[in-house]
Design an enzyme around this catalytic site. Sequence first.
Site, PDB file in Angstrom:
ATOM      1  N   LYS A   1       0.817  -1.223   0.000  1.00 32.97           N
ATOM      2  CA  LYS A   1       0.000   0.000   0.000  1.00 32.97           C
ATOM      3  C   LYS A   1       0.842   1.260   0.000  1.00 32.97           C
ATOM      4  O   LYS A   1       2.009   1.255   0.384  1.00 32.97           O
ATOM      5  CB  LYS A   1      -0.977  -0.032   1.176  1.00 32.97           C
ATOM      6  CG  LYS A   1      -2.123  -0.998   0.870  1.00 32.97           C
ATOM      7  CD  LYS A   1      -3.327  -0.832   1.732  1.00 32.97           C
ATOM      8  CE  LYS A   1      -4.426  -1.739   1.174  1.00 32.97           C
ATOM      9  NZ  LYS A   1      -5.525  -1.920   2.111  1.00 32.97           N
TER      10      LYS A   1
ATOM     11  N   ARG B   1      -3.861  -9.976   4.615  1.00 33.72           N
ATOM     12  CA  ARG B   1      -4.188 -10.044   3.189  1.00 33.72           C
ATOM     13  C   ARG B   1      -2.969  -9.545   2.430  1.00 33.72           C
ATOM     14  O   ARG B   1      -2.634  -8.363   2.525  1.00 33.72           O
ATOM     15  CB  ARG B   1      -5.413  -9.156   2.922  1.00 33.72           C
ATOM     16  CG  ARG B   1      -5.897  -9.150   1.489  1.00 33.72           C
ATOM     17  CD  ARG B   1      -7.066  -8.166   1.351  1.00 33.72           C
ATOM     18  NE  ARG B   1      -7.558  -8.109   0.006  1.00 33.72           N
ATOM     19  CZ  ARG B   1      -7.022  -7.373  -0.964  1.00 33.72           C
ATOM     20  NH1 ARG B   1      -5.970  -6.631  -0.729  1.00 33.72           N
ATOM     21  NH2 ARG B   1      -7.554  -7.374  -2.170  1.00 33.72           N
TER      22      ARG B   1
END
Length: 270
Positions: A218, A252
Site C-alpha cells: 500500500k 491479506r
Amino acid sequence: MNTLTQMLVSDRPLIMGVLNVTPDSFSDGGQYATTDQAIQHVNRLIVEGADMLDIGGESTRPGSQPVSLEEELSRVIPVIEFAVHKRIPVSIDTSKPAVMRAAIRAGADLVNDVNALQAPGALEAIAENSAMVCLMHMQGTPETMQNTPHYSDVVTEVQAFLAQRIDAARNAGIPAERILIDPGFGFGKTLEHNLTLLQQLDRLLALGCPILVGLSRKSMLGAITGNTVDSRLHASVAAALLAVIKGAKIVRVHDVKATRDALSVLEAVI
Ligand code: 7PJ
C-alpha cells in the site's frame, strides 16, 4: 465445521493471498487468457503457502471505476470454481449482493466487503447463507476517499463504525462467529491515520471479532520507504508481521511466500 472455521479457531495467524482478476492486473488478452492467468496464479499462491485466497473482479484502489455485474461475475466465478476444486478456502472480494450470492453458490467461504454490507440487500445475502463476512471500514468512496480524509480520533471512529456494522449484521441474523473486521488501511486515511491505526490495532480486539488487515504494497509503505509499488515487498512483510503482533488474525497479502517465512519465524519465537 469447514476448514476456514477450523483455521480461525486455531491460534495461528493466517495468510490470505490476493488474486485480482482485473484487466489492469494482467497483460492484454481476452477473457480466456485472463482466467487462464488467474488460474495459474491460484496454483502459485497455494504452493507459496496461502491459507485462503481473496478473489476480486473489481478494483477498489483509490480513483478506480465501478464495473458491471456481468463483467465482475465473468471474471471471478471461473477462478472461484478452480480454487474450490483445489480445496483452498475462498474469499470473494465484492460489494455487490448478486456477486456475493453467485460466489457463495460457487463455493466461496467468505465475503470480503470493503463496503461493510451497506449496499441494499447485502446483509440479507449473507444472512441467508452460511458464509463468513469481513466488514471493513472506509471513509468516503473509492473514487474520492483519498481527497481529504478527516477524523477527530481515527481509532475511536473506526471502532464505532465497525461496532455499528457488527450490530447491523447481527440484527440481520448473521451470528457473531461469522464476522471478521478490518480497519481498512488506506481507505480514506492519511499516512498518520494509518500509522495510528496500526499502533493501536489491539484496541479493535475489544469488538470480539477476528481482525483482518490489508497493508501489502500500500501507498503508506511507499510514503515511509520512498519505494514504488513494485519495490514494497520488504516493507509489506514488516507491516504484516507488526499487524500480527498487534493482534491481526489474517493478513491479506500479495507476496505469500515472503510473508509465510516471516510468520514462521514469529511463530517459532512466540
Ligand atoms: C483491502 C481489501 C484491505 C480488505 C483491498 C489494495 C487495495 N480488503 N481490498 N482489506 N484492500 N478486507 O490491496 O491495495 O485492506 S484493495
